[in-house]
Design an enzyme around this catalytic site. Structure first.
Site, PDB file in Angstrom:
ATOM      1  N   ASP A 137      60.018  73.576  13.036  1.00 28.48           N
ATOM      2  CA  ASP A 137      59.506  73.655  11.667  1.00 28.48           C
ATOM      3  C   ASP A 137      58.428  72.599  11.408  1.00 28.48           C
ATOM      4  O   ASP A 137      58.162  72.249  10.255  1.00 28.48           O
ATOM      5  CB  ASP A 137      60.653  73.457  10.667  1.00 28.48           C
ATOM      6  CG  ASP A 137      61.409  74.746  10.396  1.00 28.48           C
ATOM      7  OD1 ASP A 137      60.989  75.799  10.905  1.00 28.48           O
ATOM      8  OD2 ASP A 137      62.437  74.701   9.686  1.00 28.48           O
ATOM      9  N   ASP A 290      76.127  71.935   7.607  1.00 33.38           N
ATOM     10  CA  ASP A 290      77.133  71.874   8.659  1.00 33.38           C
ATOM     11  C   ASP A 290      78.542  71.803   8.083  1.00 33.38           C
ATOM     12  O   ASP A 290      79.449  72.519   8.514  1.00 33.38           O
ATOM     13  CB  ASP A 290      76.867  70.670   9.572  1.00 33.38           C
ATOM     14  CG  ASP A 290      76.511  69.407   8.800  1.00 33.38           C
ATOM     15  OD1 ASP A 290      76.681  69.380   7.569  1.00 33.38           O
ATOM     16  OD2 ASP A 290      76.070  68.436   9.440  1.00 33.38           O
TER      17      ASP A 290
END
Length: 540
Positions: A137, A290
């Site tokens: 990214d 996460d």
């Protein structure tokens, strides 16, 4: 016999630049509101902080007992679960090995991209059963070109590596991981392993982790322990190592052994892709994607396994600015996730009531909220204020004994740094301000609750630059670039001034001699306030 300090003692007879009558009126106002308002409110705050301290103490004690039992009586993971090496089959060959996807999310990782890609490509696993996916990214086109060329270099060696970019950064890391799972070439992959750009797994990582998933269909996640290649770089990294070693040695181990549940650390772990899909996939509603995935998978009944002896090298942020942004994300995200998931946790029917209580009370409330708030409010605000208002009683067991025991318990993860324990607690008190602020932002779902700043990694750049400086025969005079906003932290300096005043007052009028601690805490706030913490990267 100790002297009781009145409100008149708190105000000088004359303040330069202020009319005498105004000083007198201020003293009278203080006396007027102190007994009916200040004292009861401050005493209530003390009781609340003492209650939170006891909660934190009981949590630390509980986990300490669990760890002792694990060390004495628990069987090793290979004995508690089915585990055997995976070998090539004579008939089906490498098809005996499950196909695995390695995901490496990156964002302008100039200093570490070669290390992480190289470590992933050197994993011991059949090449035709391994897919490596670099999810880039990056916004710097030069860095993107370097990463792409590195991927091409490994592809020319026969490694099945894919370089993936997106048109935008929607969802940040969660968005990249989610999109990475949609490509056709990963459809046959059974498991996915995630390594952040600074992580360096050993070649046998998959050989040790995958059998737990392959032969135990109820396990969704195998989490490894982080080890830090730059822990000795500076005092800041030593402090971080102490906190993270406790997290892995105690919190993750205890959660895995007692409830087969813990928070995924975001990297250095292997997921069963079916478990990710059943839990609803990656979501970007918080900055802890996460932990979000782990909680949702846990509520579906999936089990997690932590392997303390499976270690992956990584890097700690060595500049205070990078560390502060990381701590904001790690503190704000769990609080925000708790706000969004507490009702879902209560309503779920696939896990036991005991596990629900564990997740809500122990995992979220005590560790992610109470731990930050009590450290800041009690030791940096409430306790100092009681010095100005001696009518408010703070029991010694709450102010000294229990905090000392908690601090000692926190040191078990890093015995080599026991001599730094006092420095660690002073630094943690300073950082508790940022963590508390971030926690409140997360609970309120305020403006910065979804702020995502990628933690800066320096790789070997610091060592390289320092070596280059030493190698110069005729070094030029050092030039220092000073940016006021980067080095001066006004909030910490403000707390330093506040605590210095409290310390001086306690030295002159106090009864409990807290000024020793107060002055040391003042120095710590001052050091952080002037930016004299962490590594200073030399410029060439």
């Amino acid at each position: 016999m100790s002297k009781v300090i009145s409100g008149n003692d708190l105000t000088p007879e004359y303040i330069p630049g202020m009319p005498v009558d105004l000083v007198t009126q201020f003293g009278m106002l203080w006396e007027l509101i102190k007994a009916p308002l200040i004292v009861p409110l401050l005493q209530l705050a003390v009781y609340i902080c003492l209650a939170m301290t006891v909660m934190l103490f009981m949590e630390r004690l509980y986990m300490g007992v669990v760890i002792i039992l694990i060390k004495l009586f628990w069987k090793k993971p290979e004995q508690r679960y089915k585990w055997q090496p995976i070998h090539e089959d004579m008939e089906i060959g490498n098809m005996a090995f499950p196909k695995i996807l390695i995901q490496i999310p990156m964002f302008n990782e100039k200093e570490v991209y070669k290390i992480s890609i190289g470590a992933a490509c050197n994993l011991s696993w059949p090449a035709d059963r391994l897919v490596i996916q670099v999810l880039d990214d990056s916004t710097d086109h030069n860095i993107k070109d370097m990463i792409e060329k590195e991927c091409e270099r490994w592809a020319n060696k026969g490694v099945n590596i894919w370089y993936q970019i997106r048109e935008n950064r929607v969802g940040y890391k969660a968005g990249a991981l989610k999109e990475g799972l949609t490509h056709d070439y990963v459809k046959d992959c059974k498991y996915v392993t995630i390594f952040d750009a600074d992580f360096r797994p050993e070649p046998d990582f998959l050989q040790r982790a995958i059998p737990f998933l392959e032969f135990n269909p109820k396990i969704a996640l195998v989490q490894s322990r982080w080890r830090f290649v730059n822990s000795d770089e500076c005092l800041l990294t030593r402090m971080q190592e102490m906190s993270l070693d406790y997290h892995f040695t105690v919190e993750q181990e205890a959660g895995s052994a007692t409830h087969a549940f813990f928070g995924f650390n975001g990297t250095g772990g292997v997921w069963r892709i079916d478990a990710i899909n059943e839990a609803g996939g990656w979501k970007d509603r918080t900055t802890v994607e996460d932990m979000d995935l782990a909680v949702r998978a846990g509520l579906k009944g999936w089990k997690f396994l932590y392997l303390g002896d499976l270690q992956v090298k990584s890097e700690l942020p060595s500049t205070f600015k990078a560390f502060r942004f990381q701590q904001h994300r790690w503190s704000c995200g769990p609080a925000n996730l708790f706000r969004k998931m507490v009702l879902e946790i209560i309503k779920t029917k696939k896990v036991t009531l005991w596990k629900k209580l564990y997740v809500i009370y122990s995992f979220f409330f005590v560790r992610k909220i109470i731990a930050h708030m009590v450290t800041f409010f009690f030791f940096c605000v409430i306790l100092p204020l009681t010095i100005l208002v001696p009518e408010v009683e703070v029991p010694t067991w709450g102010a000294i004994y229990i905090p000392c025991i908690i601090t000692t318990l926190n040191s078990v993860g890093t015995p080599r740094s026991f001599h730094l324990l006092f420095f660690w607690i002073l630094f943690e008190n300073v950082m508790s301000f940022h963590r508390t602020k971030a926690t409140i932002i997360g609970l309120l779902d305020a403006k910065r609750s979804n702020e995502w700043v990628v933690t800066e990694k320096l790789g070997d750049s610091v060592k390289t630059k320092k070596s280059n400086l030493k190698a110069k025969i005729a070094p030029t005079p050092k030039t220092f670039k000073f940016k006021f906003g980067d080095r001066i932290n006004l909030t910490e300096l403000g707390f330093a001034a506040f605590l210095f005043f409290i310390g001086c007052y306690d030295l002159m009028y106090g009864r409990n001699r807290y000024f020793i601690y107060i002055f040391l805490q003042t120095i710590t706030f001052l050091i952080v306030g002037v930016g004299y913490v962490g590594s200073v990267v030399p410029s060439l």
